[in-house]
Motif scaffolding. Structure first.
Motif, PDB file in Angstrom:
ATOM      1  N   TYR A 237       0.853  -1.188   0.000  1.00  0.00           N
ATOM      2  CA  TYR A 237       0.000   0.000   0.000  1.00  0.00           C
ATOM      3  C   TYR A 237       0.889   1.238   0.000  1.00  0.00           C
ATOM      4  CZ  TYR A 237      -3.647  -3.168   1.873  1.00  0.00           C
ATOM      5  OH  TYR A 237      -4.515  -4.200   2.080  1.00  0.00           O
ATOM      6  N   ARG A 238       0.412   2.279  -0.657  1.00  0.00           N
ATOM      7  CA  ARG A 238       1.052   3.584  -0.504  1.00  0.00           C
ATOM      8  C   ARG A 238       0.222   4.373   0.494  1.00  0.00           C
ATOM      9  NH1 ARG A 238       4.980   6.135  -3.046  1.00  0.00           N
ATOM     10  NH2 ARG A 238       4.950   4.723  -4.848  1.00  0.00           N
ATOM     11  N   VAL A 239       0.802   4.615   1.655  1.00  0.00           N
ATOM     12  CA  VAL A 239       0.123   5.334   2.736  1.00  0.00           C
ATOM     13  C   VAL A 239       0.908   6.606   3.025  1.00  0.00           C
ATOM     14  CG1 VAL A 239      -0.695   5.221   5.112  1.00  0.00           C
ATOM     15  CG2 VAL A 239      -0.710   3.158   3.700  1.00  0.00           C
ATOM     16  N   ASP A 240       0.240   7.737   2.923  1.00  0.00           N
ATOM     17  CA  ASP A 240       0.890   9.033   3.146  1.00  0.00           C
ATOM     18  C   ASP A 240       2.130   9.196   2.283  1.00  0.00           C
ATOM     19  OD1 ASP A 240      -1.051   9.640   4.996  1.00  0.00           O
ATOM     20  OD2 ASP A 240       0.124   8.927   6.703  1.00  0.00           O
ATOM     21  N   GLY A 241       2.054   8.709   1.057  1.00  0.00           N
ATOM     22  CA  GLY A 241       3.146   8.900   0.106  1.00  0.00           C
ATOM     23  C   GLY A 241       4.248   7.874   0.163  1.00  0.00           C
ATOM     24  N   ALA A 242       4.245   6.969   1.160  1.00  0.00           N
ATOM     25  CA  ALA A 242       5.310   5.975   1.307  1.00  0.00           C
ATOM     26  C   ALA A 242       4.741   4.579   1.100  1.00  0.00           C
ATOM     27  CB  ALA A 242       5.956   6.081   2.690  1.00  0.00           C
ATOM     28  N   LEU A 243       5.456   3.759   0.326  1.00  0.00           N
ATOM     29  CA  LEU A 243       5.011   2.387   0.102  1.00  0.00           C
ATOM     30  C   LEU A 243       5.254   1.552   1.345  1.00  0.00           C
ATOM     31  CD1 LEU A 243       6.061   1.523  -3.558  1.00  0.00           C
ATOM     32  CD2 LEU A 243       3.752   1.524  -2.623  1.00  0.00           C
ATOM     33  N   ARG A 244       4.281   0.685   1.671  1.00  0.00           N
ATOM     34  CA  ARG A 244       4.352  -0.151   2.867  1.00  0.00           C
ATOM     35  C   ARG A 244       4.046  -1.592   2.470  1.00  0.00           C
ATOM     36  NH1 ARG A 244       0.160   1.522   7.318  1.00  0.00           N
ATOM     37  NH2 ARG A 244       1.556   3.324   7.436  1.00  0.00           N
ATOM     38  N   HIS A 245       4.985  -2.506   2.764  1.00  0.00           N
ATOM     39  CA  HIS A 245       4.765  -3.921   2.479  1.00  0.00           C
ATOM     40  C   HIS A 245       3.675  -4.454   3.394  1.00  0.00           C
ATOM     41  CE1 HIS A 245       5.435  -8.283   2.864  1.00  0.00           C
ATOM     42  NE2 HIS A 245       5.838  -8.210   1.615  1.00  0.00           N
ATOM     43  N   VAL A 246       2.729  -5.212   2.814  1.00  0.00           N
ATOM     44  CA  VAL A 246       1.624  -5.759   3.594  1.00  0.00           C
ATOM     45  C   VAL A 246       1.769  -7.259   3.764  1.00  0.00           C
ATOM     46  CG1 VAL A 246      -0.884  -5.999   3.733  1.00  0.00           C
ATOM     47  CG2 VAL A 246       0.107  -3.912   2.809  1.00  0.00           C
ATOM     48  N   ILE A 247       1.830  -7.991   2.649  1.00  0.00           N
ATOM     49  CA  ILE A 247       1.875  -9.442   2.730  1.00  0.00           C
ATOM     50  C   ILE A 247       2.400  -9.991   1.412  1.00  0.00           C
ATOM     51  CG2 ILE A 247      -0.456  -9.876   1.857  1.00  0.00           C
ATOM     52  CD1 ILE A 247      -0.774 -12.001   4.055  1.00  0.00           C
ATOM     53  N   THR A 248       2.979 -11.186   1.469  1.00  0.00           N
ATOM     54  CA  THR A 248       3.383 -11.905   0.266  1.00  0.00           C
ATOM     55  C   THR A 248       2.431 -13.076   0.076  1.00  0.00           C
ATOM     56  OG1 THR A 248       5.701 -11.295   0.543  1.00  0.00           O
ATOM     57  CG2 THR A 248       5.227 -13.167  -0.886  1.00  0.00           C
ATOM     58  N   MET A 249       1.749 -13.116  -1.069  1.00  0.00           N
ATOM     59  CA  MET A 249       0.745 -14.147  -1.333  1.00  0.00           C
ATOM     60  C   MET A 249       1.332 -15.236  -2.225  1.00  0.00           C
ATOM     61  SD  MET A 249      -2.575 -11.659  -1.916  1.00  0.00           S
ATOM     62  CE  MET A 249      -1.719 -10.611  -3.096  1.00  0.00           C
ATOM     63  N   PRO A 250       0.701 -16.435  -2.238  1.00  0.00           N
ATOM     64  CA  PRO A 250       1.209 -17.532  -3.067  1.00  0.00           C
ATOM     65  C   PRO A 250       1.187 -17.180  -4.552  1.00  0.00           C
ATOM     66  CG  PRO A 250      -0.402 -18.336  -1.473  1.00  0.00           C
ATOM     67  CD  PRO A 250      -0.463 -16.849  -1.426  1.00  0.00           C
ATOM     68  N   LYS A 251       2.160 -17.659  -5.274  1.00  0.00           N
ATOM     69  CA  LYS A 251       2.269 -17.383  -6.703  1.00  0.00           C
ATOM     70  C   LYS A 251       1.053 -17.904  -7.466  1.00  0.00           C
ATOM     71  CE  LYS A 251       4.472 -16.183 -10.525  1.00  0.00           C
ATOM     72  NZ  LYS A 251       4.757 -14.767 -10.852  1.00  0.00           N
ATOM     73  N   ARG A 252       0.527 -19.067  -7.029  1.00  0.00           N
ATOM     74  CA  ARG A 252      -0.571 -19.670  -7.796  1.00  0.00           C
ATOM     75  C   ARG A 252      -1.882 -18.896  -7.678  1.00  0.00           C
ATOM     76  NH1 ARG A 252       0.999 -23.327  -3.971  1.00  0.00           N
ATOM     77  NH2 ARG A 252      -0.325 -23.622  -2.139  1.00  0.00           N
ATOM     78  N   ALA A 253      -1.959 -17.949  -6.724  1.00  0.00           N
ATOM     79  CA  ALA A 253      -3.166 -17.129  -6.605  1.00  0.00           C
ATOM     80  C   ALA A 253      -3.131 -15.922  -7.527  1.00  0.00           C
ATOM     81  CB  ALA A 253      -3.338 -16.678  -5.159  1.00  0.00           C
ATOM     82  N   GLN A 254      -1.996 -15.700  -8.191  1.00  0.00           N
ATOM     83  CA  GLN A 254      -1.793 -14.465  -8.950  1.00  0.00           C
ATOM     84  C   GLN A 254      -2.827 -14.265 -10.051  1.00  0.00           C
ATOM     85  OE1 GLN A 254       2.259 -13.724 -10.375  1.00  0.00           O
ATOM     86  NE2 GLN A 254       1.423 -13.215 -12.385  1.00  0.00           N
ATOM     87  N   SER A 255      -2.986 -15.253 -10.922  1.00  0.00           N
ATOM     88  CA  SER A 255      -3.851 -15.076 -12.092  1.00  0.00           C
ATOM     89  C   SER A 255      -5.302 -14.837 -11.685  1.00  0.00           C
ATOM     90  CB  SER A 255      -3.750 -16.296 -13.015  1.00  0.00           C
ATOM     91  OG  SER A 255      -4.148 -17.471 -12.331  1.00  0.00           O
ATOM     92  N   LYS A 256      -5.753 -15.511 -10.620  1.00  0.00           N
ATOM     93  CA  LYS A 256      -7.147 -15.354 -10.212  1.00  0.00           C
ATOM     94  C   LYS A 256      -7.393 -14.001  -9.559  1.00  0.00           C
ATOM     95  CE  LYS A 256      -7.920 -20.300  -9.803  1.00  0.00           C
ATOM     96  NZ  LYS A 256      -8.289 -21.428  -8.926  1.00  0.00           N
ATOM     97  N   ILE A 257      -6.424 -13.525  -8.772  1.00  0.00           N
ATOM     98  CA  ILE A 257      -6.571 -12.211  -8.148  1.00  0.00           C
ATOM     99  C   ILE A 257      -6.623 -11.127  -9.224  1.00  0.00           C
ATOM    100  CG2 ILE A 257      -5.416 -10.502  -6.700  1.00  0.00           C
ATOM    101  CD1 ILE A 257      -4.278 -12.859  -5.081  1.00  0.00           C
ATOM    102  N   VAL A 258      -5.677 -11.187 -10.166  1.00  0.00           N
ATOM    103  CA  VAL A 258      -5.629 -10.180 -11.231  1.00  0.00           C
ATOM    104  C   VAL A 258      -6.887 -10.244 -12.079  1.00  0.00           C
ATOM    105  CG1 VAL A 258      -4.401  -9.448 -13.308  1.00  0.00           C
ATOM    106  CG2 VAL A 258      -3.113 -10.108 -11.268  1.00  0.00           C
ATOM    107  N   SER A 259      -7.346 -11.442 -12.412  1.00  0.00           N
ATOM    108  CA  SER A 259      -8.551 -11.575 -13.239  1.00  0.00           C
ATOM    109  C   SER A 259      -9.775 -11.022 -12.526  1.00  0.00           C
ATOM    110  CB  SER A 259      -8.780 -13.046 -13.601  1.00  0.00           C
ATOM    111  OG  SER A 259      -7.742 -13.524 -14.428  1.00  0.00           O
ATOM    112  N   ARG A 260      -9.873 -11.297 -11.236  1.00  0.00           N
ATOM    113  CA  ARG A 260     -11.018 -10.767 -10.481  1.00  0.00           C
ATOM    114  C   ARG A 260     -11.012  -9.242 -10.500  1.00  0.00           C
ATOM    115  NH1 ARG A 260     -16.083 -10.405  -9.323  1.00  0.00           N
ATOM    116  NH2 ARG A 260     -16.396  -9.063  -7.517  1.00  0.00           N
ATOM    117  N   ILE A 261      -9.854  -8.633 -10.305  1.00  0.00           N
ATOM    118  CA  ILE A 261      -9.761  -7.171 -10.313  1.00  0.00           C
ATOM    119  C   ILE A 261     -10.110  -6.620 -11.695  1.00  0.00           C
ATOM    120  CG2 ILE A 261      -8.155  -5.232 -10.114  1.00  0.00           C
ATOM    121  CD1 ILE A 261      -6.686  -6.868  -7.968  1.00  0.00           C
ATOM    122  N   LYS A 262      -9.625  -7.281 -12.745  1.00  0.00           N
ATOM    123  CA  LYS A 262      -9.904  -6.808 -14.103  1.00  0.00           C
ATOM    124  C   LYS A 262     -11.384  -6.937 -14.441  1.00  0.00           C
ATOM    125  CE  LYS A 262      -6.781  -7.844 -17.277  1.00  0.00           C
ATOM    126  NZ  LYS A 262      -5.793  -8.646 -18.061  1.00  0.00           N
TER     127      LYS A 262
END
Length: 737
Positions: A237-262
């Motif tokens: 997340y970018r909070v108050d202008g600075a990027l902040r690491h939140v979490i690292t998710m499994p690689k295999r969830a990538q395509s479904k997360i991106v597709s849902r957002i699209k």
């Protein structure tokens, strides 16, 4: 992954004549258990034929799993695995069916040539090795690890793609707070992507994406970054202008997360080779937000950035922008002018649009016709006519401006002056009785007028039309938890409201340059931006850096924050100025060559696993700290709920050992609930330690999401084993964090 190989190559599999007695005899010979204890276990095994002797010894408390694993690896000359940092090959996982891995409690690690390295707690189980070798057609080579860690790793790496990450996030309770407005998902997918679209619309994936959106809103983020990597997907997340690491998710969830957002943003999920833009609207806890989605193909997949626009930001007032009193009055004065041009300058993300919208809110009245042309329309303003640029429809800034001038406007806002044609029409409007507001991308106020001249606008037209130029940057504002200093300034502290960053929200530092007669004269004499700055400062202009220094003295921000966003003024050293003498010819170039210093090699070392101990008893903290330090853990300590939360957000521990009883500010369960309500810490392993024999307390802790519950005095080997198992079960490893 840590492997310990003997100098001589180990055999493909261990040769053991009597599996029932082999391990027990080794433990007796090492003095770990007594002969009587071995006989007790052998008698017990006769009644429980399907239970291995090693498991019975562990259940009776005679040995630990780690002792069994280390002894087997040492005696059989086999490598051992540290499953807290292991990287499993996806190819190896696909070769061994889940049912077979669970049945034999084995985890495939990697394939080299015709060899399959198999992590197991019982390398003497020849039948298991044969079955897996027959199924895969590969030669199996065992690697030893504690049984509970192998079982936890099987659960982790074979977990269902549809439920693994979303189930972990359900405990946050954020997904139900969010609704996506006006979805048209049925038209979003391509014909060859039906299966991917169905997966992206599956319940758990929707809950995961909704949880990300809602958590970002609660964190005050302006942008969400979903960044594919080779072995995972990073959420920031970018909070108050600075990027902040939140979490690292499994690689295999990538395509479904991106597709849902699209799909939600009405983008084409079948197109993954070209950048795309989309938008959608969400409602979180009753408040509406617009999301601007941008996808970019990268080597590891599509990177997605989502801009979050809060609709209530459209109602912002000038007083909320951080103006100094004198600067605010000056800015209001130039806004009251009936005609001319006012420019707001700065890089992307410096708050230019917010300043223009605040100016429009100041100017809005029943007797005033205000029209804007923007790309895109970021916020909807009541009572103001807003036009969106559309290249497909042929509606550019220039063509839109021509049409707007026929609509009898009093005030015209141009989102950005990008080219000479748009600039000429905007200046024509400023000359014919309209007040024009617009933006430019320049570093400071004096550079804005010289940039217009460079674009091709005549200097006399700029001098006669521009009323004022305001340059600005955004700096983080100190949270109310700040610490005051004797000189009147303040420093960041940290609390739950600011997530222990010490800052909450942002404000602008300003540089307002009015085109006074002296500044106009300097411009018409073709003065440089440096010369214009000198003239403007002599006329009373305060630079951005000077404005920031005033805010520092008022305790609103810090010098570090100012220097991070605004460069300090540069001054020439008079002694270093060279005035050429043409009679003597050019001065020869002097080159100073310093002796090379050989670089000092810096050893690279992986970060040790970091453990946070939360206990009000400092003596207990010291005992645990020494024990964990001896085991090569990096140890942090906290004696209150506030200090514990501060350490979690600032130091990013990999595991928490918390006292279940009361600590100053709360108790362990309260700490756990706060961690489970935050996406960045929802999967952080938390183990409870307590001296009370309280079943109700244990149930309460486990219901709140504790990974384990141990009673003091705890056996060190048992504690280390439970810690290792919790680290394996979580998706947080030292490599990922």
């Amino acid at each position: 992954m840590s492997l310990a190989f003997e100098p001589n190559p180990a055999p493909d599999r261990p040769v053991v004549r009597n599996r029932r007695r082999f391990l027990g005899e080794m433990l007796v010979s090492q003095g770990i258990i007594s002969p009587d204890q071995l006989q007790e276990v052998l008698q017990l095994q006769k009644t429980e034929k399907n239970t291995r002797i090693g498991r019975l010894l562990v259940e009776l408390g005679y040995v630990t799993e780690l002792q069994v694993a280390d002894l087997l690896a040492d005696q059989l000359r086999l490598p051992s695995a540290d499953l807290t940092t292991v990287e499993i090959s996806p190819d190896a996982i696909t070769r061994v069916p889940h049912e077979l891995a669970v049945k034999h409690r084995c985890l495939p690690w990697m394939i080299e040539g015709r060899d399959l390295y198999l992590i197991t707690a019982d390398p003497t189980d020849v039948q298991a090795l044969d079955n897996i070798g027959f199924k895969t057609g590969l030669r199996v080579k065992p690697v030893v690890a504690p049984e509970s860690e192998v079982v936890a790793a099987i659960e982790r790496f074979y977990a269902s793609e549809e439920t693994q990450s979303p189930d972990a996030l359900d405990a946050i309770g954020l997904a139900d707070q969010l609704a996506i407005v006006d979805e048209t998902e049925a038209d979003a997918a391509g014909g060859s992507e039906d299966e991917l679209e169905r997966a992206a619309q599956a319940g758990p994936v929707i809950r995961l994406v909704n949880s990300i959106f809602a958590d970002a809103v609660h964190a005050g983020a302006s942008d969400i970054h979903i960044e594919p990597q080779q072995k995972g997907v990073i959420l920031r997340y970018r909070v108050d202008g600075a990027l902040r690491h939140v979490i690292t998710m499994p690689k295999r969830a990538q395509s479904k997360i991106v597709s849902r957002i699209k799909i939600a943003a009405h983008m084409d999920i079948a197109e993954r080779r070209k950048p795309q833009d989309g938008r959608t609207r969400i409602v979180v806890a009753g408040s509406a937000y617009d999301l601007r989605v941008s996808s970019l193909p990268t080597a590891d997949g599509e990177k997605v950035v989502i801009r979050i626009l809060a609709q209530d930001r459209a109602k912002i007032a000038l007083e909320e922008l951080g103006f100094e009193k004198e600067t605010l009055e000056e800015f209001r004065e130039v806004l009251r002018r009936p005609q001319g041009m006012i420019l707001v300058t700065g890089p992307t993300g410096s708050g230019k649009t917010s300043t223009l919208y605040a100016a429009l809110n100041f100017l809005a009245a029943e007797t005033t016709n205000i029209v804007t042309i923007e790309d895109p329309v970021e916020y909807r303003l009541g009572g103001i006519n807003q036009v969106a640029v559309s290249d497909r429809a042929g509606l550019t800034f220039a063509t839109g401006l021509r049409s707007i001038l026929r609509q009898d406007p009093n005030v015209v806002m141009v989102g950005e002056i990008r080219d000479l044609e748009a600039a000429q029409i905007a200046f024509q409007a400023a000359q014919t009785g309209h007040l024009v507001l617009s933006t430019l991308h320049t570093n400071d106020a004096p550079s804005a007028v010289t940039r217009l001249v460079d674009l091709g606008v005549p200097a006399y037209l700029v001098a006669s039309s521009v009323i004022a130029v305001q340059a600005q940057r955004l700096v983080r504002r100190l949270c109310s938890c700040k610490k005051g200093l004797p000189d009147g300034t303040a420093e960041p502290n940290g609390c739950e409201a600011c997530r222990f960053s010490g800052y909450r929200g942002r404000m602008a530092v300003h540089e307002l340059m009015r085109l006074t007669p002296r500044v106009r004269t300097a411009l018409l004499s073709h003065g440089s931006s440096d010369f214009l700055r000198q003239v403007a400062r002599a006329a009373g202009m305060r630079t951005m850096f000077e404005d920031g220094e005033r805010k520092i003295t008022l305790g609103l921000t810090t010098r570090d924050e100012l220097l991070r966003n605004v460069p300090p003024p540069e001054h020439d050293d008079p002694s270093d100025v060279f005035v050429p003498d043409r009679r003597q010819g050019p001065r020869p170039l002097e080159v100073h060559v310093e002796a090379e210093t050989p670089p000092v090699p810096v050893p690279l070392a992986a970060r040790r696993t970091r453990v946070l101990i939360v206990d009000r008893d400092e003596a207990s903290n010291d005992v645990l700290s020494r024990m964990l330090t001896d085991e090569h853990y990096e140890v942090l300590a906290a004696t209150s709920l506030h200090d514990a939360l501060s350490a979690v957000f600032r130091e990013s521990p990999d595991l928490v050992l918390a006292e279940a009883d009361d600590v100053p500010g709360g108790n362990g369960v309260e700490l756990l609930r706060k961690l489970r309500q935050n996406l960045a810490t929802v999967r952080l392993p938390v183990l409870f330690l307590t001296a009370r024999d309280d079943l109700e307390g244990e149930v309460q802790a486990l219901d709140a999401g504790a990974d384990d519950y141990l009673r003091k005095p705890v056996n060190p080997d048992l504690l280390l084993s439970r810690m290792r198992r919790a680290l394996v079960r979580s998706h947080i490893t030292t490599a990922a964090r």
